[in-house]
Design an enzyme around this catalytic site. Structure first.
Site, PDB file in Angstrom:
ATOM      1  N   ALA A 138      38.454  48.431  40.990  1.00 48.14           N
ATOM      2  CA  ALA A 138      37.106  48.075  40.551  1.00 48.14           C
ATOM      3  C   ALA A 138      36.694  46.751  41.179  1.00 48.14           C
ATOM      4  O   ALA A 138      37.532  45.903  41.489  1.00 48.14           O
ATOM      5  CB  ALA A 138      37.063  47.988  39.031  1.00 48.14           C
ATOM      6  N   ARG A 140      35.511  44.174  40.065  1.00 46.10           N
ATOM      7  CA  ARG A 140      35.860  42.933  39.354  1.00 46.10           C
ATOM      8  C   ARG A 140      37.255  42.441  39.721  1.00 46.10           C
ATOM      9  O   ARG A 140      37.623  41.310  39.410  1.00 46.10           O
ATOM     10  CB  ARG A 140      35.752  43.144  37.844  1.00 46.10           C
ATOM     11  CG  ARG A 140      36.687  44.197  37.276  1.00 46.10           C
ATOM     12  CD  ARG A 140      36.471  44.365  35.761  1.00 46.10           C
ATOM     13  NE  ARG A 140      37.309  45.413  35.199  1.00 46.10           N
ATOM     14  CZ  ARG A 140      36.990  46.695  35.161  1.00 46.10           C
ATOM     15  NH1 ARG A 140      35.830  47.092  35.704  1.00 46.10           N
ATOM     16  NH2 ARG A 140      37.791  47.586  34.614  1.00 46.10           N
ATOM     17  N   TYR A 141      38.044  43.294  40.360  1.00 51.38           N
ATOM     18  CA  TYR A 141      39.410  42.925  40.736  1.00 51.38           C
ATOM     19  C   TYR A 141      39.533  42.526  42.207  1.00 51.38           C
ATOM     20  O   TYR A 141      40.449  41.800  42.567  1.00 51.38           O
ATOM     21  CB  TYR A 141      40.376  44.080  40.460  1.00 51.38           C
ATOM     22  CG  TYR A 141      40.438  44.489  39.012  1.00 51.38           C
ATOM     23  CD1 TYR A 141      40.826  43.580  38.028  1.00 51.38           C
ATOM     24  CD2 TYR A 141      40.100  45.777  38.631  1.00 51.38           C
ATOM     25  CE1 TYR A 141      40.873  43.957  36.691  1.00 51.38           C
ATOM     26  CE2 TYR A 141      40.143  46.165  37.297  1.00 51.38           C
ATOM     27  CZ  TYR A 141      40.526  45.250  36.331  1.00 51.38           C
ATOM     28  OH  TYR A 141      40.577  45.623  35.018  1.00 51.38           O
ATOM     29  N   THR A 142      38.678  43.042  43.059  1.00 51.94           N
ATOM     30  CA  THR A 142      38.809  42.772  44.493  1.00 51.94           C
ATOM     31  C   THR A 142      37.960  41.577  44.908  1.00 51.94           C
ATOM     32  O   THR A 142      37.019  41.192  44.217  1.00 51.94           O
ATOM     33  CB  THR A 142      38.391  44.001  45.318  1.00 51.94           C
ATOM     34  OG1 THR A 142      37.020  44.321  45.043  1.00 51.94           O
ATOM     35  CG2 THR A 142      39.257  45.203  44.977  1.00 51.94           C
TER      36      THR A 142
END
EC number: 5.6.2.2
Length: 834
Positions: A138, A140-142
């Protein structure tokens, strides 16, 4: 009261009528057909221009352009720390691209995938997906930032080189196109589906493209074939092999073409003394895990034979390593050809060079793609030079004023000290030294340190440099050929900085490299068996040793109750096999297409090979070495009907099947045999009668015909076989209890069609029912299979030739509860040929 109410109602009606008329006067009457057409075209053009197609100048669609500009605006250059992908996506959505976040993030992910983009535009940190089609993490993680290569797309954008347009809510502006120092459309390609059109442009090697552009700049009358000396063809990020140059030439000439892509394979020896096909590079767009699963499924179905194991040993260090381990003794090239044919190890890439030119979609050839890029760079460099020239002139103007002030520093100081305020000082300086307002203001803003002699020297040197730069810019703008030289120099620097070696190999015509599978197949006799449940296999006939008459035989399968070998025949691997069902349906295939398995294996379901109906049963078959359309065959039904037909009617049968005979109610097809002109044909019944007729007395019929009467049967009798008799051949008969004999064909007189025939055996409880009647030569061998899947191979001449009334001799010893299920002939000429 009623009268008053009516008057009020009439008044309201008049008001309503007047209002309606006023509204109708303002209504435009239009054709719904025209409105639909115009509205649809408006929508289509919106999709084409605003979403689906790239601009020929910078090679980007709006979403790509907005992502890069948002990163540029946020100062996310290659030398800055990574920033959360969600932040970039949010900026793009809020400021430039009012669409779904999934679309923006999906595009950004693709821009960061080294298996999707030839030259990356986004430098991603974290899980951005894989060639195995694993989804990215997602947003928000990368984290992400621009690559150095992407920054080249935005060079000089601050110098008014491209047009800026209002964004979707007019709150800010965005670039309509990027300056694009690099030929992005050619080197990274583009894919998109619009309304009624699509683009599918392959990536290319940067060095090759730059060399072609440089050549074009020097030779603008160059032909496409000249440019193709530099651009060899597409160069995909996943490498692979491009077969044939005709598709490339067509695409570069017309803007459309098809090229064949293949995986790069190597053959390695395994520790188990087997050969393994190792997939090291994939065709562009092929998902490795999907390919792995597809190959495994095809092996299970028997469409790909000779594979012992498939495993994926890919890693970040070793790269792609999909191992296809082969069985011992399997011809590697045959497996390769099957892989090319049935899997995505070979794919086709359809090229459509469709891009927006001045806002309109156009299919472009190679020269046009280069031309529009060069034209764009000419415009960008012209505007950049004009901007730099104006900036240099403005700065030189200021420096000239400062030098005037330094030359008259005492008077300048006096004027400033005596002036009432800044405005008065500025006005006095302008009048006294003929200065502009900007020069006068610069003098007022000048710090005292600039009054030193050293600072004066620096100003003089800077002014001299500016005058030289101004002269250079003016000369550049006056000579278009010099602008082209600048483009060449910049492109060469780009090539040196980012250029790499070609990844995709291009080799000659596909036909030059293909090997005919038939030429590689080992020509050998194989025993083909079909079980009652429809499982088929082939094993080398040589795996069955010849035994004496009356033996038990060897295990030839895995019988389970009523599941046993029902049909057995011997043929060459290169023969054509024709299979017929009880319903009169015909199929054909090559014998080598039958799965090769061990003797004790039950085989593969024939439904994976032939398009059989659920209750349809195989009842007859024959093989021929050549597919001769004029070859005649004779079909025999259970109720004694016969039909002669040419093979040409079955040419399209293949594995999907075709109806070869129209049957009456309760009738079944039981036997089919090829015949030559002048042959005799013998039909046999379960009650032990045989009728010999002449082939010439049976007329040929079409595929839809039902046939004619062949033999007259008693009410409780049925026809069981039909065979063509060749010179020197005899009949061999076997019953379900293993009793059999040979009969000379001379014992049977030629009769007319429709007769009852002559006795060839008298079945009883000892012999059991007749199972099979075949024609056999003295030097042939026969194979007999039983319901417990025991198979015996014996010489035909070991079976005595007896009279028509003789019961026969014991051919095979059968275990309790078992019975003979079929008999196959191994022709002597096959043995000699082998």
């Amino acid at each position: 009261m009623a009268v008053k109410k009516n008057k009020e109602d009439n008044s309201e009606e008049r008001q309503y009528s007047t209002l309606t008329k006023d509204i109708l006067k303002r209504v435009d009457h239009i054709s719904i057909e025209n409105e639909l057409r115009e509205s649809y075209l408006t929508y289509a053009m919106s999709v084409i221009v605003s979403r689906a197609l790239p601009d020929v100048r910078d090679g980007l669609k709006p979403v790509h352009r907005r992502i890069l500009y948002a990163m540029y605006d946020a100062n996310l250059t290659h030398d800055k720390p990574y920033k959360k992908s969600a932040a970039t996506v949010g900026e793009v959505l809020a400021r430039y691209h009012p669409h779904g976040d999934a679309a923006v993030y999906g595009t950004m992910v693709r821009m960061a995938q080294d298996f999707s983009m030839r030259y990356l535009l986004v430098d991603g940190q974290g899980n951005f997906g894989s060639i195995d089609d694993d989804p990215p993490a997602a947003m928000r993680y990368t984290e992400a930032r621009m690559t150095r290569f992407a920054e080249e797309m935005l060079n000089d954008i601050e110098k008014e080189t491209v047009k800026f347009v209002p964004n979707f809510d007019d709150s800010r502006t965005e670039p309509s196109v990027l300056p694009a120092t690099v030929p992005q459309l050619l080197v990274n390609g583009s894919m998109g589906i619009a309304i009624g059109m699509a683009t599918n442009m392959p990536p290319h090697n940067l060095k090759e493209v730059v060399n072609a552009i440089v050549y074009y700049i020097d030779h603008q009358d160059a032909e496409i074939k000249d440019l193709m000396r530099y651009v060899q063809g597409p160069d995909f990020p996943t490498a692979g092999i491009i077969y044939g140059k005709e598709g490339i030439k067509e695409a570069y000439t017309t803007g459309k073409g098809r090229i064949k892509l293949r995986a790069r394979l190597e053959v390695e020896e395994t520790k188990r003394d087997r050969e393994a096909i190792v997939v090291k590079e994939l065709p562009y767009g092929v998902v490795k895990t999907t390919l792995h699963e597809k190959i495994a499924d095809l092996v299970k179905q028997g469409k790909i034979e000779g594979v012992a194991d498939i495993r994926d040993e890919s890693s970040n260090r070793a790269g792609i390593r999909l191992i296809i381990e082969l069985k011992k003794g399997v011809a590697t090239q045959i497996v390769l050809n099957q892989l090319w044919k049935h899997t995505d190890l070979e794919t086709t890439f359809g090229i459509i060079n469709l891009a927006l030119v001045n806002g309109e979609p156009k299919v472009l050839n190679l020269k046009e793609l280069i031309k529009y890029f060069v034209d764009h760079r000419v415009e960008v460099i012209t505007k950049r030079t004009e901007y730099d020239l104006n900036q240099a002139k403005a700065k030189a103007h200021i420096l000239e004023g400062l030098l005037i002030a330094q030359a008259n520093i005492e008077e300048v100081i006096r004027i400033i000290r005596e002036s009432e305020n800044t405005d008065a000082a500025r006005t006095t300086l302008m009048n006294r030294f003929k200065l502009s307002e900007k020069q006068a203001q610069a003098i007022l803003d000048m710090p005292l340190k600039r009054l030193t002699a050293l600072e004066k020297l620096k100003i003089e040197q800077e002014l001299q440099q500016l005058r030289e730069f101004i002269a250079y810019c003016e000369d550049l703008l006056a000579h278009p050929e010099k602008i082209l030289a600048v483009i060449k120099d910049e492109l060469k620097k780009i090539s040196e900085k980012y250029g790499d070696d070609r990844r995709s190999e291009i080799i000659g015509k596909t036909n030059d490299t293909e090997i005919d599978e038939e030429d590689l197949i080992h020509d050998e006799d194989v025993a083909v068996s079909i079980t009652t449940q429809g499982f088929i296999k082939r094993v080398p006939a040589s795996s069955y040793r010849t035994q004496g008459r009356g033996g038990v035989g060897v295990q030839g399968g895995k019988s389970q109750g009523e599941h046993y070998i029902e049909h057995l025949f011997v043929a060459s691997t290169k023969d054509y096999l024709f299979i017929f069902t009880d319903r009169g349906k015909a199929f054909w295939m090559k014998v080598h297409e039958i799965p090769a398995l061990s003797k004790i294996s039950q085989g593969k379901s024939i439904k994976f090979i032939l398009n059989l109906a659920p209750e349809e049963k195989i009842t007859s078959y024959f093989t021929v070495s050549e597919f001769d359309p004029k070859q005649s065959i004779i079909m025999v039904t259970k109720m004694g009907t016969i039909k002669k037909m040419e093979l040409k009617h079955l040419e399209n049968a293949k594995k999907r099947g075709i109806l070869a005979l129209t049957l009456e109610n309760n009738d079944e097809l039981v036997a089919v045999s090829p015949v030559q002109t002048g042959d005799d044909f013998i039909m046999t019944t379960a009650a032990g009668l045989a009728l010999r007729i002449t082939e010439e007395k049976i007329r040929k019929m079409g595929r839809a015909a039902a046939g004619v009467k062949g033999i007259s049967l008693d009410d409780d009798d049925i026809c069981v076989s039909g065979n063509a008799i060749h010179k020197g051949e005899s009949l061999i008969v076997i019953t379900e209890n293993g009793i059999g004999k040979r009969l000379s064909s001379k014992q049977f007189n030629v009769k007319g069609r429709g007769g009852k025939g002559q006795i060839y055996i008298k079945p009883d409880n000892k012999t059991g029912n007749v199972v099979s009647v075949k024609t056999v030569g003295d030097k042939d061998e026969i194979m007999v299979v039983t319901t417990d899947d025991m198979t015996i191979k014996i010489k035909a001449d070991s079976i005595p030739e007896l009279g028509r009334n003789a019961k026969g001799v014991k051919i095979v010893n059968i275990s309790d509860g078992a019975r003979v299920s079929d008999l196959a002939v191994v022709p002597a000429d096959n043995e000699e040929k082998k």
